[in-house]
Every structure is written in structure tokens, then in C-alpha cells.
Design a protein around this motif. Structure first.
Motif, PDB file in Angstrom:
ATOM      1  N   HIS A 100       0.837  -1.205   0.000  1.00 24.15           N
ATOM      2  CA  HIS A 100       0.000   0.000   0.000  1.00 24.15           C
ATOM      3  C   HIS A 100       0.872   1.257   0.000  1.00 24.15           C
ATOM      4  O   HIS A 100       0.569   2.239   0.666  1.00 24.15           O
ATOM      5  CB  HIS A 100      -0.945   0.002   1.205  1.00 24.15           C
ATOM      6  CG  HIS A 100      -2.077  -0.966   1.088  1.00 24.15           C
ATOM      7  ND1 HIS A 100      -1.909  -2.319   1.301  1.00 24.15           N
ATOM      8  CD2 HIS A 100      -3.372  -0.789   0.740  1.00 24.15           C
ATOM      9  CE1 HIS A 100      -3.063  -2.936   1.112  1.00 24.15           C
ATOM     10  NE2 HIS A 100      -3.957  -2.029   0.772  1.00 24.15           N
ATOM     11  N   ILE A 101       1.962   1.200  -0.745  1.00 25.76           N
ATOM     12  CA  ILE A 101       2.816   2.373  -0.895  1.00 25.76           C
ATOM     13  C   ILE A 101       3.175   2.519  -2.367  1.00 25.76           C
ATOM     14  O   ILE A 101       3.319   1.524  -3.089  1.00 25.76           O
ATOM     15  CB  ILE A 101       4.091   2.266  -0.022  1.00 25.76           C
ATOM     16  CG1 ILE A 101       4.831   3.598  -0.020  1.00 25.76           C
ATOM     17  CG2 ILE A 101       5.009   1.124  -0.475  1.00 25.76           C
ATOM     18  CD1 ILE A 101       5.873   3.714   1.078  1.00 25.76           C
ATOM     19  N   SER A 102       3.266   3.769  -2.811  1.00 28.06           N
ATOM     20  CA  SER A 102       3.545   4.057  -4.211  1.00 28.06           C
ATOM     21  C   SER A 102       4.984   4.543  -4.380  1.00 28.06           C
ATOM     22  O   SER A 102       5.630   4.963  -3.417  1.00 28.06           O
ATOM     23  CB  SER A 102       2.582   5.134  -4.722  1.00 28.06           C
ATOM     24  OG  SER A 102       1.242   4.712  -4.611  1.00 28.06           O
ATOM     25  N   TYR A 103       5.447   4.500  -5.640  1.00 27.20           N
ATOM     26  CA  TYR A 103       6.781   4.981  -5.988  1.00 27.20           C
ATOM     27  C   TYR A 103       6.667   5.845  -7.245  1.00 27.20           C
ATOM     28  O   TYR A 103       5.910   5.518  -8.169  1.00 27.20           O
ATOM     29  CB  TYR A 103       7.740   3.815  -6.270  1.00 27.20           C
ATOM     30  CG  TYR A 103       7.996   2.947  -5.054  1.00 27.20           C
ATOM     31  CD1 TYR A 103       9.095   3.192  -4.228  1.00 27.20           C
ATOM     32  CD2 TYR A 103       7.124   1.912  -4.707  1.00 27.20           C
ATOM     33  CE1 TYR A 103       9.321   2.412  -3.105  1.00 27.20           C
ATOM     34  CE2 TYR A 103       7.344   1.132  -3.586  1.00 27.20           C
ATOM     35  CZ  TYR A 103       8.445   1.387  -2.788  1.00 27.20           C
ATOM     36  OH  TYR A 103       8.665   0.621  -1.662  1.00 27.20           O
ATOM     37  N   HIS A 104       7.420   6.920  -7.267  1.00 22.15           N
ATOM     38  CA  HIS A 104       7.452   7.779  -8.457  1.00 22.15           C
ATOM     39  C   HIS A 104       8.907   8.053  -8.810  1.00 22.15           C
ATOM     40  O   HIS A 104       9.684   8.539  -7.973  1.00 22.15           O
ATOM     41  CB  HIS A 104       6.720   9.097  -8.204  1.00 22.15           C
ATOM     42  CG  HIS A 104       6.707  10.006  -9.399  1.00 22.15           C
ATOM     43  ND1 HIS A 104       5.994   9.712 -10.553  1.00 22.15           N
ATOM     44  CD2 HIS A 104       7.330  11.199  -9.632  1.00 22.15           C
ATOM     45  CE1 HIS A 104       6.165  10.686 -11.437  1.00 22.15           C
ATOM     46  NE2 HIS A 104       6.977  11.590 -10.910  1.00 22.15           N
ATOM     47  N   ASP A 105       9.292   7.719 -10.040  1.00 23.84           N
ATOM     48  CA  ASP A 105      10.672   7.893 -10.475  1.00 23.84           C
ATOM     49  C   ASP A 105      11.015   9.370 -10.652  1.00 23.84           C
ATOM     50  O   ASP A 105      10.185  10.179 -11.087  1.00 23.84           O
ATOM     51  CB  ASP A 105      10.916   7.157 -11.797  1.00 23.84           C
ATOM     52  CG  ASP A 105      10.917   5.647 -11.627  1.00 23.84           C
ATOM     53  OD1 ASP A 105      11.123   5.182 -10.486  1.00 23.84           O
ATOM     54  OD2 ASP A 105      10.705   4.939 -12.631  1.00 23.84           O
ATOM     55  N   TYR A 106      12.251   9.702 -10.336  1.00 23.54           N
ATOM     56  CA  TYR A 106      12.719  11.078 -10.413  1.00 23.54           C
ATOM     57  C   TYR A 106      12.823  11.532 -11.865  1.00 23.54           C
ATOM     58  O   TYR A 106      13.359  10.822 -12.719  1.00 23.54           O
ATOM     59  CB  TYR A 106      14.094  11.185  -9.741  1.00 23.54           C
ATOM     60  CG  TYR A 106      14.606  12.591  -9.604  1.00 23.54           C
ATOM     61  CD1 TYR A 106      13.966  13.502  -8.778  1.00 23.54           C
ATOM     62  CD2 TYR A 106      15.744  13.000 -10.294  1.00 23.54           C
ATOM     63  CE1 TYR A 106      14.450  14.793  -8.635  1.00 23.54           C
ATOM     64  CE2 TYR A 106      16.233  14.286 -10.156  1.00 23.54           C
ATOM     65  CZ  TYR A 106      15.574  15.189  -9.323  1.00 23.54           C
ATOM     66  OH  TYR A 106      16.053  16.462  -9.190  1.00 23.54           O
ATOM     67  N   SER A 157       1.105   7.538 -10.372  1.00 28.92           N
ATOM     68  CA  SER A 157       1.954   6.758  -9.471  1.00 28.92           C
ATOM     69  C   SER A 157       1.327   6.653  -8.084  1.00 28.92           C
ATOM     70  O   SER A 157       1.325   5.584  -7.468  1.00 28.92           O
ATOM     71  CB  SER A 157       3.342   7.401  -9.350  1.00 28.92           C
ATOM     72  OG  SER A 157       4.015   7.425 -10.580  1.00 28.92           O
ATOM     73  N   LEU A 158       0.796   7.751  -7.587  1.00 23.82           N
ATOM     74  CA  LEU A 158       0.186   7.764  -6.259  1.00 23.82           C
ATOM     75  C   LEU A 158      -1.049   6.885  -6.208  1.00 23.82           C
ATOM     76  O   LEU A 158      -1.246   6.126  -5.246  1.00 23.82           O
ATOM     77  CB  LEU A 158      -0.170   9.199  -5.861  1.00 23.82           C
ATOM     78  CG  LEU A 158      -0.858   9.386  -4.511  1.00 23.82           C
ATOM     79  CD1 LEU A 158       0.038   8.913  -3.370  1.00 23.82           C
ATOM     80  CD2 LEU A 158      -1.249  10.860  -4.314  1.00 23.82           C
ATOM     81  N   GLY A 159      -1.889   6.945  -7.232  1.00 23.65           N
ATOM     82  CA  GLY A 159      -3.113   6.139  -7.246  1.00 23.65           C
ATOM     83  C   GLY A 159      -3.988   6.444  -6.052  1.00 23.65           C
ATOM     84  O   GLY A 159      -4.200   7.607  -5.695  1.00 23.65           O
ATOM     85  N   ASN A 160      -4.476   5.395  -5.396  1.00 27.00           N
ATOM     86  CA  ASN A 160      -5.341   5.562  -4.229  1.00 27.00           C
ATOM     87  C   ASN A 160      -4.587   5.438  -2.904  1.00 27.00           C
ATOM     88  O   ASN A 160      -5.207   5.440  -1.838  1.00 27.00           O
ATOM     89  CB  ASN A 160      -6.470   4.532  -4.257  1.00 27.00           C
ATOM     90  CG  ASN A 160      -7.418   4.749  -5.413  1.00 27.00           C
ATOM     91  OD1 ASN A 160      -7.744   5.891  -5.748  1.00 27.00           O
ATOM     92  ND2 ASN A 160      -7.863   3.667  -6.040  1.00 27.00           N
ATOM     93  N   ASN A 161      -3.266   5.297  -2.973  1.00 24.04           N
ATOM     94  CA  ASN A 161      -2.493   5.163  -1.747  1.00 24.04           C
ATOM     95  C   ASN A 161      -2.340   6.502  -1.030  1.00 24.04           C
ATOM     96  O   ASN A 161      -2.531   7.567  -1.626  1.00 24.04           O
ATOM     97  CB  ASN A 161      -1.115   4.570  -2.039  1.00 24.04           C
ATOM     98  CG  ASN A 161      -1.183   3.097  -2.407  1.00 24.04           C
ATOM     99  OD1 ASN A 161      -2.057   2.379  -1.918  1.00 24.04           O
ATOM    100  ND2 ASN A 161      -0.266   2.642  -3.252  1.00 24.04           N
ATOM    101  N   SER A 162      -1.979   6.426   0.231  1.00 27.56           N
ATOM    102  CA  SER A 162      -1.803   7.629   1.035  1.00 27.56           C
ATOM    103  C   SER A 162      -0.347   7.908   1.361  1.00 27.56           C
ATOM    104  O   SER A 162      -0.059   8.836   2.118  1.00 27.56           O
ATOM    105  CB  SER A 162      -2.611   7.514   2.338  1.00 27.56           C
ATOM    106  OG  SER A 162      -3.996   7.475   2.054  1.00 27.56           O
TER     107      SER A 162
END
Length: 264
Positions: A151-157, A173-178
Motif C-alpha cells: 500500500h505504498i507508491s513509488y514515483h521515479d525522479y 503513481s500515487l493512485g489511491n495510496n496515502s
């Protein structure tokens, strides 16, 4: 229910007493809570000189949120010196002060896209940057980390500037995660309240610090079974009411004792 130890509701509390007449009670409460988050973040060493941000949607105004003015350290933030901006990054409080354009891009995008994201924290925590730079990212090595398992997202730099196109990719990338790790960059949490965004950031930061400590001690890491992880994550997951209320009341009491100017 009025709790005698909660400064937000206790009879005779001075938490919101300094409200200027021109600011609505709802906006002033948001300002005080947000100023508290800045002061608490500073105490953890989560500030990065003047370059990161915590924002809060104004409860009684459409498409408006509060954030720190550019050039202020977290320890200098008070309820009254926060900027009022719209989701397009325009300062709308009539003061002519500046905000950080990159901060507007990140916070405005999340506030606009996520109705539940009333508070957004974007920080450059040392431990979170380090874990975000690891290919495997955050591992469920501690109970704190287990709440984020799957339940964690990642976004590339993608560089310093955040274009409109990257705003879309960041939201995807964030989607529905907090919670999200911005790889090689920092962290992002969003909550239905300031308290929820704060406790999520606290747990995420502690998770990353614990992981780095374990990895520095040994390469023989112990991870619970998937069955245990599923059960634990479900127990720690966000529920129908915002998380962090008891913790937040205690933190506000501490600030009122030790930094009583934050709510002015």
C-alpha cells in the motif's frame, strides 16, 4: 464527545483564541493545525532549509489551500503567516508574498485530484530518500513498515521542474495510496486530516530508519510470512475515520506548553 485533555475541544482552551476577525473559524482551525505540523516536522529534523512543504485544504473554500511562504523555515511558521493559494498555484490572500513553484505543482495537483487529500506532506527526509534510492524500496521489516506493505507508491525522479505532464504521471503513481516514495527525492503522504498525514509520515520515516539500521548491521534480514503481513497490514490500515486523533491531541498539548506562538 468533549475530551478534557484535547485542546481542540476542552472548555477554556486557548488553542484557537487568537483568530483574526476576517478569518473564518474553519479556516483558522486549519491554520493552527497546519502550523503545528510544521513545528513538529522541524523538531524531527524533517525540514530542508526552506524547500519542502505541508499543505492543508481550506474547509470552507473551494479549490483553496494553505502552505508555507517561500523563504520561511518550518520553525518560523505560525497560523497567521501561512499562504492562501489556489490549486493553480496563485497566491490569493492579497499579500503579494511568494510560494515555491515546485511546491505548488505537487500540492496543487494532489489536492485537485484527490478529494480525500485534505492535508499533503512533501518532505526530504534523509532515511526516506535513502530507502527510495534502493531498488527494492521499503521492506516490511518492522511493524511500522507493515502498515505500508502493498500500500505504498513509488514515483521515479524526473528532474527539478514538475511539468503538467509529470503532474499527471505523479498522480498516476500515487493512485489511491496515502503514502509515496519519490525516488531520489523524498516523501509524500496525504491524509483526511493533518493528524492523519502526520502519523503516516511519522510511521514511514521510522520504517525507513529501521530498515537502514537493519541493513547496515547485516545482510541476513528476517521478514514475516505473507500471511502475517496480510493480517498485520489489515489491522494497521486506515479505517473509515481518520487516524492519529489521540496522538495529535497529545502533540498539540506539547506545543502549547513549549512553542505557544505557533497558533498566533
Amino acid at each position: 464527545m468533549i475530551h478534557p485533555l484535547d485542546p481542540r475541544t476542552a472548555p477554556g482552551s486557548t488553542l484557537y483564541a487568537a483568530r483574526p476577525a476576517e478569518i473564518s473559524p474553519a479556516e483558522w482551525r486549519a491554520r493552527v493545525d497546519l502550523a503545528a505540523a510544521y513545528r513538529l516536522a522541524s523538531r524531527h529534523g524533517w525540514d530542508d532549509q526552506i524547500y519542502t512543504h505541508i499543505s492543508m485544504r481550506v474547509p470552507d473554500r473551494d479549490n483553496a489551500y494553505l502552505m508555507n511562504p517561500y523563504g520561511f523555515r518550518f520553525e518560523e511558521i505560525t497560523a497567521s503567516n501561512l499562504l492562501l493559494v489556489d490549486t493553480q498555484g496563485n497566491v490569493i490572500d492579497g499579500t503579494g508574498r511568494r510560494g515555491n513553484p515546485t511546491g505548488f505543482a505537487i500540492h496543487g495537483a494532489v489536492h485537485h485530484a484527490r478529494a480525500d487529500a485534505h492535508c499533503v506532506m512533501h518532505l526530504h527526509n534523509d532515511a526516506i530518500i535513502a530507502v527510495g534510492a534502493l531498488k527494492q524500496g521499503l521492506l516490511p521489516l518492522s511493524q511500522h513498515a507493515m502498515r505500508f506493505w502493498n500500500h505504498i507508491s513509488y514515483h521515479d525522479y524526473e528532474g527539478l521542474a514538475l511539468s503538467a505532464a509529470e503532474q499527471g504521471r505523479l498522480l498516476a503513481s500515487l493512485g489511491n495510496n496515502s503514502a509515496m516514495l519519490l525516488r531520489n527525492h523524498g516523501s509524500l503522504t496525504c491524509g483526511r486530516t493533518v493528524a492523519e498525514a502526520y502519523v503516516l509520515m511519522f510511521d514511514l520515516d521510522k520504517s525507513c530508519m529501521t530498515q537502514l539500521a537493519a541493513m547496515s548491521a547485516s545482510d541476513q534480514l528476517v521478514q514475516p510470512s505473507d500471511e502475517v503481513l496480510h493480517q498485520t497490514q489489515a489491522n494497521l490500515a486506515l479505517g473509515p475515520t481518520p487516524d492519529g486523533e489521540l496522538e495529535w491531541a497529545s502533540l498539540l498539548r506539547k506545543l502549547l506548553r513549549e512553542e505557544p506562538d505557533f497558533n498566533t
